[in-house]
Scaffold this motif. Structure first.
Motif, PDB file in Angstrom:
ATOM      1  N   ASN A  15       0.815  -1.215   0.000  1.00  0.00           N
ATOM      2  CA  ASN A  15       0.000   0.000   0.000  1.00  0.00           C
ATOM      3  C   ASN A  15       0.849   1.265   0.000  1.00  0.00           C
ATOM      4  OD1 ASN A  15      -2.463  -1.382   0.031  1.00  0.00           O
ATOM      5  ND2 ASN A  15      -2.323  -1.689   2.236  1.00  0.00           N
ATOM      6  N   THR A  16       2.158   1.116   0.193  1.00  0.00           N
ATOM      7  CA  THR A  16       3.047   2.276   0.166  1.00  0.00           C
ATOM      8  C   THR A  16       3.656   2.429  -1.222  1.00  0.00           C
ATOM      9  OG1 THR A  16       4.987   0.989   0.840  1.00  0.00           O
ATOM     10  CG2 THR A  16       3.653   1.932   2.610  1.00  0.00           C
ATOM     11  N   ARG A  17       4.166   3.627  -1.527  1.00  0.00           N
ATOM     12  CA  ARG A  17       4.789   3.864  -2.832  1.00  0.00           C
ATOM     13  C   ARG A  17       5.989   2.954  -3.049  1.00  0.00           C
ATOM     14  NH1 ARG A  17       6.033   9.986  -3.875  1.00  0.00           N
ATOM     15  NH2 ARG A  17       7.293   9.562  -2.063  1.00  0.00           N
ATOM     16  N   VAL A  18       6.798   2.796  -2.017  1.00  0.00           N
ATOM     17  CA  VAL A  18       7.990   1.950  -2.133  1.00  0.00           C
ATOM     18  C   VAL A  18       7.575   0.496  -2.330  1.00  0.00           C
ATOM     19  CG1 VAL A  18      10.029   1.115  -0.903  1.00  0.00           C
ATOM     20  CG2 VAL A  18       9.388   3.510  -0.739  1.00  0.00           C
ATOM     21  N   GLY A  19       6.602   0.044  -1.583  1.00  0.00           N
ATOM     22  CA  GLY A  19       6.123  -1.326  -1.708  1.00  0.00           C
ATOM     23  C   GLY A  19       5.532  -1.601  -3.080  1.00  0.00           C
ATOM     24  N   LYS A  20       4.788  -0.633  -3.608  1.00  0.00           N
ATOM     25  CA  LYS A  20       4.215  -0.785  -4.949  1.00  0.00           C
ATOM     26  C   LYS A  20       5.314  -0.853  -6.010  1.00  0.00           C
ATOM     27  CE  LYS A  20      -0.176   1.476  -4.007  1.00  0.00           C
ATOM     28  NZ  LYS A  20      -1.018   2.642  -4.237  1.00  0.00           N
ATOM     29  N   ALA A  21       6.343  -0.041  -5.842  1.00  0.00           N
ATOM     30  CA  ALA A  21       7.457  -0.041  -6.795  1.00  0.00           C
ATOM     31  C   ALA A  21       8.185  -1.384  -6.771  1.00  0.00           C
ATOM     32  CB  ALA A  21       8.428   1.090  -6.479  1.00  0.00           C
ATOM     33  N   ILE A  22       8.431  -1.902  -5.590  1.00  0.00           N
ATOM     34  CA  ILE A  22       9.100  -3.201  -5.465  1.00  0.00           C
ATOM     35  C   ILE A  22       8.250  -4.293  -6.098  1.00  0.00           C
ATOM     36  CG2 ILE A  22       9.875  -4.969  -3.824  1.00  0.00           C
ATOM     37  CD1 ILE A  22      11.762  -2.608  -3.974  1.00  0.00           C
ATOM     38  N   GLN A  23       6.955  -4.268  -5.856  1.00  0.00           N
ATOM     39  CA  GLN A  23       6.059  -5.272  -6.419  1.00  0.00           C
ATOM     40  C   GLN A  23       6.027  -5.182  -7.942  1.00  0.00           C
ATOM     41  OE1 GLN A  23       4.510  -7.713  -4.660  1.00  0.00           O
ATOM     42  NE2 GLN A  23       3.998  -8.548  -6.645  1.00  0.00           N
ATOM     43  N   THR A  24       6.022  -3.967  -8.474  1.00  0.00           N
ATOM     44  CA  THR A  24       6.023  -3.773  -9.921  1.00  0.00           C
ATOM     45  C   THR A  24       7.293  -4.332 -10.552  1.00  0.00           C
ATOM     46  OG1 THR A  24       4.667  -1.793  -9.689  1.00  0.00           O
ATOM     47  CG2 THR A  24       5.882  -2.034 -11.747  1.00  0.00           C
ATOM     48  N   VAL A  25       8.426  -4.095  -9.920  1.00  0.00           N
ATOM     49  CA  VAL A  25       9.696  -4.612 -10.427  1.00  0.00           C
ATOM     50  C   VAL A  25       9.688  -6.141 -10.384  1.00  0.00           C
ATOM     51  CG1 VAL A  25      12.172  -4.781  -9.932  1.00  0.00           C
ATOM     52  CG2 VAL A  25      11.034  -2.558  -9.885  1.00  0.00           C
ATOM     53  N   GLU A  26       9.198  -6.715  -9.289  1.00  0.00           N
ATOM     54  CA  GLU A  26       9.148  -8.176  -9.183  1.00  0.00           C
ATOM     55  C   GLU A  26       8.245  -8.769 -10.260  1.00  0.00           C
ATOM     56  OE1 GLU A  26       7.912  -8.999  -5.200  1.00  0.00           O
ATOM     57  OE2 GLU A  26       9.906  -8.680  -4.367  1.00  0.00           O
ATOM     58  N   ASP A  27       7.101  -8.131 -10.500  1.00  0.00           N
ATOM     59  CA  ASP A  27       6.189  -8.610 -11.543  1.00  0.00           C
ATOM     60  C   ASP A  27       6.839  -8.498 -12.919  1.00  0.00           C
ATOM     61  OD1 ASP A  27       4.297  -9.112  -9.592  1.00  0.00           O
ATOM     62  OD2 ASP A  27       3.125  -7.295 -10.007  1.00  0.00           O
ATOM     63  N   GLY A  28       7.528  -7.387 -13.163  1.00  0.00           N
ATOM     64  CA  GLY A  28       8.193  -7.178 -14.448  1.00  0.00           C
ATOM     65  C   GLY A  28       9.269  -8.219 -14.700  1.00  0.00           C
ATOM     66  N   VAL A  29      10.009  -8.558 -13.677  1.00  0.00           N
ATOM     67  CA  VAL A  29      11.047  -9.586 -13.815  1.00  0.00           C
ATOM     68  C   VAL A  29      10.395 -10.925 -14.145  1.00  0.00           C
ATOM     69  CG1 VAL A  29      12.778 -10.932 -12.534  1.00  0.00           C
ATOM     70  CG2 VAL A  29      12.750  -8.441 -12.363  1.00  0.00           C
ATOM     71  N   GLY A  30       9.283 -11.220 -13.490  1.00  0.00           N
ATOM     72  CA  GLY A  30       8.575 -12.467 -13.767  1.00  0.00           C
ATOM     73  C   GLY A  30       8.086 -12.544 -15.204  1.00  0.00           C
ATOM     74  N   TYR A  31       7.547 -11.441 -15.705  1.00  0.00           N
ATOM     75  CA  TYR A  31       7.078 -11.403 -17.097  1.00  0.00           C
ATOM     76  C   TYR A  31       8.246 -11.571 -18.069  1.00  0.00           C
ATOM     77  CZ  TYR A  31       2.600  -9.658 -15.326  1.00  0.00           C
ATOM     78  OH  TYR A  31       1.425  -9.524 -14.662  1.00  0.00           O
ATOM     79  N   ALA A  32       9.356 -10.927 -17.770  1.00  0.00           N
ATOM     80  CA  ALA A  32      10.530 -11.039 -18.639  1.00  0.00           C
ATOM     81  C   ALA A  32      11.060 -12.476 -18.649  1.00  0.00           C
ATOM     82  CB  ALA A  32      11.623 -10.075 -18.186  1.00  0.00           C
ATOM     83  N   GLN A  33      11.041 -13.130 -17.505  1.00  0.00           N
ATOM     84  CA  GLN A  33      11.501 -14.513 -17.438  1.00  0.00           C
ATOM     85  C   GLN A  33      10.578 -15.438 -18.221  1.00  0.00           C
ATOM     86  OE1 GLN A  33      11.687 -14.828 -13.160  1.00  0.00           O
ATOM     87  NE2 GLN A  33      13.912 -14.700 -13.178  1.00  0.00           N
ATOM     88  N   ASP A  34       9.271 -15.206 -18.120  1.00  0.00           N
ATOM     89  CA  ASP A  34       8.318 -16.008 -18.899  1.00  0.00           C
ATOM     90  C   ASP A  34       8.527 -15.804 -20.401  1.00  0.00           C
ATOM     91  OD1 ASP A  34       7.167 -17.020 -16.587  1.00  0.00           O
ATOM     92  OD2 ASP A  34       5.521 -15.546 -16.580  1.00  0.00           O
ATOM     93  N   LEU A  35       8.725 -14.556 -20.801  1.00  0.00           N
ATOM     94  CA  LEU A  35       8.961 -14.247 -22.202  1.00  0.00           C
ATOM     95  C   LEU A  35      10.252 -14.910 -22.687  1.00  0.00           C
ATOM     96  CD1 LEU A  35       8.170 -12.675 -24.749  1.00  0.00           C
ATOM     97  CD2 LEU A  35       9.476 -10.746 -23.846  1.00  0.00           C
ATOM     98  N   ALA A  36      11.290 -14.872 -21.875  1.00  0.00           N
ATOM     99  CA  ALA A  36      12.567 -15.489 -22.245  1.00  0.00           C
ATOM    100  C   ALA A  36      12.422 -17.001 -22.398  1.00  0.00           C
ATOM    101  CB  ALA A  36      13.632 -15.157 -21.204  1.00  0.00           C
ATOM    102  N   LYS A  37      11.603 -17.611 -21.568  1.00  0.00           N
ATOM    103  CA  LYS A  37      11.384 -19.055 -21.671  1.00  0.00           C
ATOM    104  C   LYS A  37      10.730 -19.398 -23.008  1.00  0.00           C
ATOM    105  CE  LYS A  37       8.931 -22.866 -19.526  1.00  0.00           C
ATOM    106  NZ  LYS A  37       7.950 -23.248 -18.521  1.00  0.00           N
ATOM    107  N   HIS A  38       9.712 -18.625 -23.384  1.00  0.00           N
ATOM    108  CA  HIS A  38       9.033 -18.862 -24.661  1.00  0.00           C
ATOM    109  C   HIS A  38       9.965 -18.550 -25.839  1.00  0.00           C
ATOM    110  CE1 HIS A  38       5.262 -19.792 -22.784  1.00  0.00           C
ATOM    111  NE2 HIS A  38       5.273 -18.641 -22.128  1.00  0.00           N
TER     112      HIS A  38
END
Length: 60
Positions: A15-38
């Motif tokens: 719910n904090t700005r820092v927490g949201k930023a960290i979550q966004t980065v973690e999600d982005g890394v996950g998407y990039a890893q999925d894309l790299a696998k494909h």
């Protein structure tokens, strides 16, 4: 030391700005890893370079 402790607690709170930023980065890394696998699945058939497995998600 108290300020550092509060900052670290904010990292887990999405719910904090820092927490949201960290979550966004973690999600982005996950998407990039999925894309790299494909990508790797296609790249091996086309003779293209592949993303090293070290950078991909560990399979469960």
């Amino acid at each position: 030391m108290d300020k550092l402790s509060r900052f670290i607690k904010k990292l887990d709170d999405t719910n904090t700005r820092v927490g949201k930023a960290i979550q966004t980065v973690e999600d982005g890394v996950g998407y990039a890893q999925d894309l790299a696998k494909h990508y790797n699945n296609i790249a091996e058939w086309c003779g293209l370079p592949q993303v090293p497995r070290l950078f991909l998600k560990k399979e469960k």
